[in-house]
Scaffold this motif. Structure first.
Motif, PDB file in Angstrom:
ATOM      1  N   SER A   1       0.807  -1.220   0.000  1.00  0.00           N
ATOM      2  CA  SER A   1       0.000   0.000   0.000  1.00  0.00           C
ATOM      3  C   SER A   1       0.841   1.271   0.000  1.00  0.00           C
ATOM      4  N   ALA A   2       2.154   1.144   0.221  1.00  0.00           N
ATOM      5  CA  ALA A   2       3.027   2.325   0.202  1.00  0.00           C
ATOM      6  C   ALA A   2       3.091   2.879  -1.220  1.00  0.00           C
ATOM      7  N   THR A   3       2.983   4.199  -1.347  1.00  0.00           N
ATOM      8  CA  THR A   3       2.938   4.806  -2.678  1.00  0.00           C
ATOM      9  C   THR A   3       4.234   5.482  -3.093  1.00  0.00           C
ATOM     10  N   THR A   4       5.095   5.808  -2.140  1.00  0.00           N
ATOM     11  CA  THR A   4       6.367   6.457  -2.443  1.00  0.00           C
ATOM     12  C   THR A   4       7.492   5.679  -1.781  1.00  0.00           C
ATOM     13  N   PRO A   5       8.745   5.852  -2.246  1.00  0.00           N
ATOM     14  CA  PRO A   5       9.866   5.178  -1.590  1.00  0.00           C
ATOM     15  C   PRO A   5       9.968   5.492  -0.105  1.00  0.00           C
ATOM     16  N   ALA A   6       9.681   6.749   0.280  1.00  0.00           N
ATOM     17  CA  ALA A   6       9.755   7.108   1.693  1.00  0.00           C
ATOM     18  C   ALA A   6       8.722   6.337   2.502  1.00  0.00           C
ATOM     19  N   GLU A   7       7.492   6.241   1.984  1.00  0.00           N
ATOM     20  CA  GLU A   7       6.467   5.470   2.674  1.00  0.00           C
ATOM     21  C   GLU A   7       6.834   3.995   2.727  1.00  0.00           C
ATOM     22  N   LEU A   8       7.439   3.509   1.670  1.00  0.00           N
ATOM     23  CA  LEU A   8       7.833   2.101   1.618  1.00  0.00           C
ATOM     24  C   LEU A   8       8.895   1.795   2.667  1.00  0.00           C
ATOM     25  N   ALA A   9       9.856   2.694   2.823  1.00  0.00           N
ATOM     26  CA  ALA A   9      10.903   2.499   3.824  1.00  0.00           C
ATOM     27  C   ALA A   9      10.318   2.456   5.231  1.00  0.00           C
ATOM     28  N   VAL A  10       9.361   3.353   5.511  1.00  0.00           N
ATOM     29  CA  VAL A  10       8.714   3.381   6.820  1.00  0.00           C
ATOM     30  C   VAL A  10       7.911   2.110   7.049  1.00  0.00           C
ATOM     31  N   ALA A  11       7.180   1.677   6.020  1.00  0.00           N
ATOM     32  CA  ALA A  11       6.370   0.470   6.149  1.00  0.00           C
ATOM     33  C   ALA A  11       7.238  -0.760   6.379  1.00  0.00           C
ATOM     34  N   LEU A  12       8.344  -0.867   5.650  1.00  0.00           N
ATOM     35  CA  LEU A  12       9.244  -2.008   5.804  1.00  0.00           C
ATOM     36  C   LEU A  12       9.827  -2.043   7.207  1.00  0.00           C
ATOM     37  N   ARG A  13      10.243  -0.892   7.689  1.00  0.00           N
ATOM     38  CA  ARG A  13      10.801  -0.818   9.040  1.00  0.00           C
ATOM     39  C   ARG A  13       9.744  -1.217  10.072  1.00  0.00           C
ATOM     40  N   GLY A  14       8.525  -0.742   9.879  1.00  0.00           N
ATOM     41  CA  GLY A  14       7.465  -1.058  10.826  1.00  0.00           C
ATOM     42  C   GLY A  14       7.131  -2.532  10.855  1.00  0.00           C
ATOM     43  N   VAL A  15       7.023  -3.147   9.685  1.00  0.00           N
ATOM     44  CA  VAL A  15       6.722  -4.576   9.622  1.00  0.00           C
ATOM     45  C   VAL A  15       7.829  -5.381  10.296  1.00  0.00           C
ATOM     46  N   ALA A  16       9.082  -5.051   9.983  1.00  0.00           N
ATOM     47  CA  ALA A  16      10.206  -5.795  10.548  1.00  0.00           C
ATOM     48  C   ALA A  16      10.257  -5.654  12.063  1.00  0.00           C
ATOM     49  N   ARG A  17      10.045  -4.455  12.566  1.00  0.00           N
ATOM     50  CA  ARG A  17      10.121  -4.247  14.013  1.00  0.00           C
ATOM     51  C   ARG A  17       8.973  -4.926  14.744  1.00  0.00           C
ATOM     52  N   CYS A  18       7.783  -4.867  14.189  1.00  0.00           N
ATOM     53  CA  CYS A  18       6.655  -5.539  14.833  1.00  0.00           C
ATOM     54  C   CYS A  18       6.875  -7.046  14.892  1.00  0.00           C
ATOM     55  N   ARG A  19       7.380  -7.605  13.798  1.00  0.00           N
ATOM     56  CA  ARG A  19       7.618  -9.049  13.772  1.00  0.00           C
ATOM     57  C   ARG A  19       8.762  -9.428  14.711  1.00  0.00           C
ATOM     58  N   ALA A  20       9.779  -8.589  14.794  1.00  0.00           N
ATOM     59  CA  ALA A  20      10.886  -8.862  15.708  1.00  0.00           C
ATOM     60  C   ALA A  20      10.415  -8.825  17.157  1.00  0.00           C
ATOM     61  N   ALA A  21       9.519  -7.880  17.463  1.00  0.00           N
ATOM     62  CA  ALA A  21       9.047  -7.726  18.837  1.00  0.00           C
ATOM     63  C   ALA A  21       8.142  -8.875  19.263  1.00  0.00           C
ATOM     64  N   SER A  22       7.431  -9.482  18.317  1.00  0.00           N
ATOM     65  CA  SER A  22       6.469 -10.527  18.671  1.00  0.00           C
ATOM     66  C   SER A  22       7.009 -11.947  18.491  1.00  0.00           C
ATOM     67  N   ALA A  23       8.175 -12.091  17.902  1.00  0.00           N
ATOM     68  CA  ALA A  23       8.726 -13.426  17.636  1.00  0.00           C
ATOM     69  C   ALA A  23       9.224 -14.077  18.923  1.00  0.00           C
ATOM     70  N   ASP A  24       9.145 -15.396  18.957  1.00  0.00           N
ATOM     71  CA  ASP A  24       9.678 -16.142  20.099  1.00  0.00           C
ATOM     72  C   ASP A  24      11.194 -15.969  20.167  1.00  0.00           C
ATOM     73  N   GLU A  25      11.689 -15.848  21.373  1.00  0.00           N
ATOM     74  CA  GLU A  25      13.126 -15.720  21.576  1.00  0.00           C
ATOM     75  C   GLU A  25      13.807 -17.085  21.465  1.00  0.00           C
ATOM     76  N   LEU A  26      15.069 -17.061  21.121  1.00  0.00           N
ATOM     77  CA  LEU A  26      15.861 -18.283  21.152  1.00  0.00           C
ATOM     78  C   LEU A  26      16.151 -18.658  22.596  1.00  0.00           C
ATOM     79  N   PRO A  27      16.289 -19.949  22.903  1.00  0.00           N
ATOM     80  CA  PRO A  27      16.741 -20.329  24.240  1.00  0.00           C
ATOM     81  C   PRO A  27      18.084 -19.653  24.525  1.00  0.00           C
TER      82      PRO A  27
END
Length: 262
Positions: free
Chosen positions: A125-151
């Motif tokens: 849904s991002a329409t410009t490179p700047a929006e795309l960069a923000v969206a990519l960062r947001g997706v990656a950070r949300c997934r990193a925050a919710s992922a199970d930790e390694l032992p």
């Protein structure tokens, strides 16, 4: 051909986001084949065309698995790539895929949509490179925050292998984290998507490349083989051919990821 100067990287150092290693960008300055060296990590990538002040065109989503050999990527001038690289052993959990299934491979398009679900729609849904960069960062950070930790012992083992530049034996690492070698081998393969031997070899290759290309006191080939942890110069040459497709004495200009040097 595209040059290393086409590549820019920002290392992620925030402790709460420890699953993320770096954000990076690549814009092809010319038509050609870009050589991607193996690093044993996983990446979430968006490929597209479009200037900063223009709408994004030809957007494609990609998830690239842990690699142990180089890849030749054909690009055209103006092709752009934004990516997030996950720390060793964390990409699979963050992205919801089994790392070993993407060894030396990747998925694109609809397969990525099937894995990421609504996160893929957020990127599209991002329409410009700047929006795309923000969206990519947001997706990656949300997934990193919710992922199970390694032992913790497995996480520590991966850190030790990295800090040693692939020069530690499985026995040494297992003793340091107090896990039987057989169990540790299984845990590392599951998290990394590569065997302990393959991952260590990739780290030795990357570290030795940095030793050979550093501006301050670059080493001779014989010195690099010794410091890199190879049995001899011939061993180093074989490993360079396996991972990079070239010999230590005939290295093309290539991008080295932002790994720790020592």
């Amino acid at each position: 051909m595209p040059w290393p100067s086409d590549y820019l990287e920002h290392t992620e150092s925030s402790a709460p986001l420890s699953a993320l290693e770096a954000e990076w960008r690549f814009t092809a300055s010319s038509d050609g084949v870009h050589v991607v060296l193996p690093d044993g990590r996983m990446d979430l990538i968006v490929a597209f065309r479009g200037e900063d002040d223009r709408p994004v065109e030809d957007l494609q989503l990609m998830i690239v698995g842990p690699a142990q050999r180089w890849s030749d990527v054909t690009v055209m001038r103006g092709d752009r790539f934004f990516g997030v690289r996950f720390r060793p052993g964390r990409g699979g959990a963050c992205l919801g895929v089994e790392a070993a299934l993407l060894r030396d491979a990747g998925i694109v398009g609809r397969e990525v949509h099937n894995v990421l679900g609504s996160d893929a729609e957020a990127l599209r849904s991002a329409t410009t490179p700047a929006e795309l960069a923000v969206a990519l960062r947001g997706v990656a950070r949300c997934r990193a925050a919710s992922a199970d930790e390694l032992p913790p012992p497995v996480k520590r083992a991966i850190e030790l292998v990295g800090a040693g530049g692939g020069r530690l034996s499985l026995g040494e690492v297992a003793a340091a984290v107090d896990i039987p070698q057989r169990s540790l081998r299984r845990h590392l393969s599951q998290a990394l998507g590569l065997t302990f031997k393959a991952y260590s070899s990739v780290l030795r290759f990357q570290r030795t490349m940095r030793l050979l290309t550093r501006d301050s006191h670059p080493l001779s080939l014989a010195e690099a083989a010794l410091e890199g942890g190879y049995s001899d110069q011939a061993h180093m040459t074989r490993e360079f051919r396996r991972h990079g497709g070239f010999t230590p004495g005939a290295r093309p200009p290539l991008v080295l990821i932002g790994m720790a040097f020592d």
